[in-house]
Design an enzyme around this catalytic site. Sequence first.
Site, PDB file in Angstrom:
ATOM      1  N   HIS A  49       0.825  -1.211   0.000  1.00 22.85           N
ATOM      2  CA  HIS A  49       0.000   0.000   0.000  1.00 22.85           C
ATOM      3  C   HIS A  49       0.862   1.265   0.000  1.00 22.85           C
ATOM      4  CE1 HIS A  49      -3.850  -1.980   0.694  1.00 22.85           C
ATOM      5  NE2 HIS A  49      -3.249  -2.785   1.558  1.00 22.85           N
ATOM      6  N   VAL A 172       4.054 -22.818  20.897  1.00 21.69           N
ATOM      7  CA  VAL A 172       4.294 -22.294  22.246  1.00 21.69           C
ATOM      8  C   VAL A 172       3.042 -22.507  23.080  1.00 21.69           C
ATOM      9  CG1 VAL A 172       4.796 -20.220  23.586  1.00 21.69           C
ATOM     10  CG2 VAL A 172       5.954 -20.607  21.389  1.00 21.69           C
ATOM     11  N   LYS A 249     -10.821  -1.995   3.646  1.00 18.87           N
ATOM     12  CA  LYS A 249     -10.603  -1.157   2.467  1.00 18.87           C
ATOM     13  C   LYS A 249     -11.479  -1.619   1.307  1.00 18.87           C
ATOM     14  CE  LYS A 249      -5.976  -1.462   3.404  1.00 18.87           C
ATOM     15  NZ  LYS A 249      -6.021  -1.549   4.868  1.00 18.87           N
ATOM     16  N   CYS A 400       5.098 -29.353 -14.078  1.00 24.15           N
ATOM     17  CA  CYS A 400       3.833 -28.613 -14.090  1.00 24.15           C
ATOM     18  C   CYS A 400       3.660 -27.965 -15.458  1.00 24.15           C
ATOM     19  CB  CYS A 400       3.834 -27.554 -12.990  1.00 24.15           C
ATOM     20  SG  CYS A 400       2.346 -26.541 -12.988  1.00 24.15           S
ATOM     21  N   CYS A 437      -5.114 -25.938 -13.903  1.00 25.08           N
ATOM     22  CA  CYS A 437      -5.668 -27.226 -13.441  1.00 25.08           C
ATOM     23  C   CYS A 437      -5.509 -27.406 -11.942  1.00 25.08           C
ATOM     24  CB  CYS A 437      -5.054 -28.389 -14.219  1.00 25.08           C
ATOM     25  SG  CYS A 437      -3.480 -28.987 -13.578  1.00 25.08           S
TER      26      CYS A 437
HETATM   27  C1  LIG Z   1      -7.652 -10.859   3.767  1.00 23.72           C
HETATM   28  C2  LIG Z   1      -6.377 -10.128   4.058  1.00 23.72           C
HETATM   29  C3  LIG Z   1      -5.845  -9.234   3.136  1.00 23.72           C
HETATM   30  C4  LIG Z   1      -4.676  -8.547   3.417  1.00 23.72           C
HETATM   31  N1  LIG Z   1      -4.107  -7.776   2.452  1.00 23.72           N
HETATM   32  C5  LIG Z   1      -2.979  -7.080   2.710  1.00 23.72           C
HETATM   33  C6  LIG Z   1      -2.372  -6.304   1.711  1.00 23.72           C
HETATM   34  O1  LIG Z   1      -2.765  -6.339   0.555  1.00 23.72           O
HETATM   35  N2  LIG Z   1      -1.328  -5.539   2.051  1.00 23.72           N
HETATM   36  C7  LIG Z   1      -0.842  -5.502   3.303  1.00 23.72           C
HETATM   37  O2  LIG Z   1       0.075  -4.737   3.559  1.00 23.72           O
HETATM   38  N3  LIG Z   1      -1.345  -6.283   4.270  1.00 23.72           N
HETATM   39  C8  LIG Z   1      -2.401  -7.083   3.992  1.00 23.72           C
HETATM   40  N4  LIG Z   1      -2.934  -7.895   4.937  1.00 23.72           N
HETATM   41  C9  LIG Z   1      -2.280  -7.979   6.220  1.00 23.72           C
HETATM   42  C10 LIG Z   1      -1.039  -8.867   6.156  1.00 23.72           C
HETATM   43  O3  LIG Z   1      -1.322 -10.056   5.445  1.00 23.72           O
HETATM   44  C11 LIG Z   1      -0.596  -9.172   7.566  1.00 23.72           C
HETATM   45  O4  LIG Z   1      -0.400  -7.957   8.233  1.00 23.72           O
HETATM   46  C12 LIG Z   1       0.679  -9.967   7.640  1.00 23.72           C
HETATM   47  O5  LIG Z   1       0.654 -11.110   6.822  1.00 23.72           O
HETATM   48  C13 LIG Z   1       0.868 -10.387   9.084  1.00 23.72           C
HETATM   49  O6  LIG Z   1       2.040 -11.135   9.180  1.00 23.72           O
HETATM   50  P1  LIG Z   1       2.431 -11.764  10.568  1.00 23.72           P
HETATM   51  O7  LIG Z   1       3.800 -12.322  10.406  1.00 23.72           O
HETATM   52  O8  LIG Z   1       2.209 -10.778  11.663  1.00 23.72           O
HETATM   53  O9  LIG Z   1       1.349 -12.899  10.838  1.00 23.72           O
HETATM   54  P2  LIG Z   1       1.270 -14.406  10.325  1.00 23.72           P
HETATM   55  O10 LIG Z   1       1.658 -14.545   8.938  1.00 23.72           O
HETATM   56  O11 LIG Z   1      -0.072 -14.901  10.716  1.00 23.72           O
HETATM   57  O12 LIG Z   1       2.377 -15.137  11.182  1.00 23.72           O
HETATM   58  C14 LIG Z   1       2.184 -15.480  12.538  1.00 23.72           C
HETATM   59  C15 LIG Z   1       2.816 -16.819  12.773  1.00 23.72           C
HETATM   60  O13 LIG Z   1       2.754 -17.139  14.150  1.00 23.72           O
HETATM   61  C16 LIG Z   1       2.609 -18.538  14.268  1.00 23.72           C
HETATM   62  N5  LIG Z   1       2.079 -18.842  15.597  1.00 23.72           N
HETATM   63  C17 LIG Z   1       0.893 -18.462  16.105  1.00 23.72           C
HETATM   64  N6  LIG Z   1       0.744 -18.943  17.358  1.00 23.72           N
HETATM   65  C18 LIG Z   1       1.860 -19.650  17.637  1.00 23.72           C
HETATM   66  C19 LIG Z   1       2.282 -20.397  18.768  1.00 23.72           C
HETATM   67  N7  LIG Z   1       1.533 -20.536  19.871  1.00 23.72           N
HETATM   68  N8  LIG Z   1       3.487 -21.007  18.702  1.00 23.72           N
HETATM   69  C20 LIG Z   1       4.278 -20.910  17.603  1.00 23.72           C
HETATM   70  N9  LIG Z   1       3.906 -20.208  16.505  1.00 23.72           N
HETATM   71  C21 LIG Z   1       2.722 -19.575  16.520  1.00 23.72           C
HETATM   72  C22 LIG Z   1       1.650 -18.883  13.141  1.00 23.72           C
HETATM   73  O14 LIG Z   1       1.723 -20.237  12.784  1.00 23.72           O
HETATM   74  C23 LIG Z   1       2.084 -17.940  12.029  1.00 23.72           C
HETATM   75  O15 LIG Z   1       2.967 -18.552  11.110  1.00 23.72           O
HETATM   76  C24 LIG Z   1      -4.052  -8.678   4.675  1.00 23.72           C
HETATM   77  C25 LIG Z   1      -4.568  -9.591   5.578  1.00 23.72           C
HETATM   78  C26 LIG Z   1      -5.685 -10.355   5.250  1.00 23.72           C
HETATM   79  C27 LIG Z   1      -6.162 -11.399   6.166  1.00 23.72           C
HETATM   80  O1  LIG Z   2      -9.665  -5.097   4.051  1.00 18.80           O
HETATM   81  P1  LIG Z   2      -8.486  -4.530   4.786  1.00 18.80           P
HETATM   82  O2  LIG Z   2      -8.622  -3.102   5.145  1.00 18.80           O
HETATM   83  O3  LIG Z   2      -8.088  -5.392   5.927  1.00 18.80           O
HETATM   84  O4  LIG Z   2      -7.274  -4.535   3.746  1.00 18.80           O
HETATM   85  C1  LIG Z   2      -6.856  -5.723   3.187  1.00 18.80           C
HETATM   86  C2  LIG Z   2      -5.894  -5.433   2.061  1.00 18.80           C
HETATM   87  O5  LIG Z   2      -4.845  -4.643   2.478  1.00 18.80           O
HETATM   88  C3  LIG Z   2      -6.531  -4.861   0.875  1.00 18.80           C
HETATM   89  O6  LIG Z   2      -7.304  -5.834   0.294  1.00 18.80           O
HETATM   90  S1  FES Z   3      -0.046 -28.945 -14.355  1.00 21.17           S
HETATM   91 FE1  FES Z   3       0.505 -27.927 -12.576  1.00 21.17          FE
HETATM   92  S2  FES Z   3      -1.161 -26.610 -12.169  1.00 21.17           S
HETATM   93 FE2  FES Z   3      -1.738 -27.645 -13.969  1.00 21.17          FE
END
Ligand SMILES: Cc1cc2nc3c(=O)[nH]c(=O)nc-3n(C[C@H](O)[C@H](O)[C@H](O)COP(=O)(O)OP(=O)(O)OC[C@H]3O[C@@H](n4cnc5c(N)ncnc54)[C@H](O)[C@@H]3O)c2cc1C
Ligand SMILES: O=P(O)(O)OC[C@H](O)CO
Ligand code: FES
Length: 476
Positions: A49, A172, A249, A400, A437
């Site tokens: 973003h 954890v 958003k 693939c 596929c």
């Molecule tokens: C629908 C959607 C759309 C989004 N779109 C965007 C976007 O376009 N742009 C953007 O900037 N952001 C976007 N976000 C936000 C973004 O994806 C997140 O902010 C980001 O991926 C968070 O990363 P993280 O490492 O904090 O969490 P995660 O990727 O969830 O990592 C947390 C990790 O902690 C581990 N964990 C949890 N509990 C334990 C435990 N007890 N012990 C050991 N491990 C544990 C989990 O297994 C996981 O791997 C979006 C989010 C969603 C859901």
């Molecule tokens: O829907 P929001 O606001 O959580 O945003 C998710 C992504 O960043 C945009 O799709």
């Molecule tokens: S052959 Fe890999 S996705 Fe179709």
Amino acid sequence: MYDVTIIGAGIVGTFIARELSKYQLNILLLDKENDVANGTTKANSAICHAGYDAEPNTLKARFNVEGNKMMEDICRELDVPFKRIGSLVVAFSQEEMVTIEELYQRGIANNVPNLKILNKKELVEKEPNISPNAVGALYAPTAGIMGPFELAFALAENAVDNGVELLLNNEVKKIDKLEEGYRIYTNNKEIDTKYVVNCAGVYADEIHNMVAEPQFKIVPRRGQYFLLDRIAGSTVNSVIFQCPVKNSKGVVVLPTVHGNLLVGPDAQDLDDKEDRDTTDDRLEYVRKSAYKTSEKIPFNTVITSFAGLRASPDTKDFIIGEIKGTKGFIDVAGIESPGLSASPAIGKYVAQLLKNIDGSFKENPEFKSTRKRAIHFMELSNEEKNEIIKKDPRYGRIICRCENITEGEIVDAIHRNVGGTTVDGIKRRVRPGMGRCQGGFCQPRVIEILARELGKDFTEIPKDGLNSNIAIRETK
Ligand SMILES: Cc1cc2nc3c(=O)[nH]c(=O)nc-3n(C[C@H](O)[C@H](O)[C@H](O)COP(=O)(O)OP(=O)(O)OC[C@H]3O[C@@H](n4cnc5c(N)ncnc54)[C@H](O)[C@@H]3O)c2cc1C
Ligand SMILES: O=P(O)(O)OC[C@H](O)CO
Ligand code: FES
């Protein structure tokens, strides 16, 4: 005793691990899942973003704008895809143009560069397939698209190259305070560590509550998507938003870095932190909303649907800092959108925070900022392809057909220092199964290769997370 233990190997944990590996420290990156990036990082909109969404003077605004500036260089350094294609927030009425003006002003306050309000003619020039009902838009040229899980794998590989230890399959369960540091109890081990960084995504509140009084609550807010075939990727040229809704958003239409079209998400608060199901009613809502952006979206080319969970905090902003009265325990919680965009800046900030707390971190003179490059076979010239096949005939075997991925690339993805061990782990690393596929043709071959390379039986290769077996036993 470890110096730092990072709980959670998503984009945030892997960025922090890589940043801390610039110092001479014993670092452990641990996750409950059987692969890196198996939480929210694997299912989101993949947008970097620009930074006009968040309220000024919030951590979201600050780290989004800073992270956006850092992202392209880091992706180049680590050989992962990133494209700065710009974003549009489209208005469909004069009332919505008021929102566009507000977002513009917010962007200025957040120091987002080069924002521009477009009239209808300028918008249609950029996006010929936009709905005729559009009246104008906010254009942010600094927004981009990226490969979130590819980046997390690359960061983890680079961190491990620089000495970080990665421990998967360890959940954890409990944390005790020691005289100096903490003892972490997982389902398999006890781990002593001086400092803890809690970046456990939707579970970050529960990890926090293991050492301190509850201070925030994380609600899993699900978002569902359609992924369309590559032939649909050119329907739009940039990331196209509508005006934001109450808790999101809104539904976005955008090309992916691999040329597909992504449409979604909706936003639905749940109780269950594991519920990543897709549902007919919500997908129908996504489809209808997206048609408002463009009637030309070819939904007959959908190849899959999926859902991700936002770690939505009741504080409404990122929660980043040492817990008061709990020395050396850092929360990095509530990292909902724009967490991906903000992650490089969060990584840098958290490393600096720990450096200030400890006061004795020494730089790692052997830090390497790049990782072992992978061969992207189909991007090579014919001469280069022939040369590689001569050295390793496995690059001459296409596994693939949809994505043109060779056996050589799959074997490399298995044997990297953070190698894939599951069908979807390989799919997310080098894309077999991402095609039209959806693995119908290549999946059995990928399982065979995984089994052969890992010295396991066919039935021992999971699809994705724990307990996701594909084959249970031999029938003949
Ligand atoms: C629908 C959607 C759309 C989004 N779109 C965007 C976007 O376009 N742009 C953007 O900037 N952001 C976007 N976000 C936000 C973004 O994806 C997140 O902010 C980001 O991926 C968070 O990363 P993280 O490492 O904090 O969490 P995660 O990727 O969830 O990592 C947390 C990790 O902690 C581990 N964990 C949890 N509990 C334990 C435990 N007890 N012990 C050991 N491990 C544990 C989990 O297994 C996981 O791997 C979006 C989010 C969603 C859901
Ligand atoms: O829907 P929001 O606001 O959580 O945003 C998710 C992504 O960043 C945009 O799709
Ligand atoms: S052959 Fe890999 S996705 Fe179709």
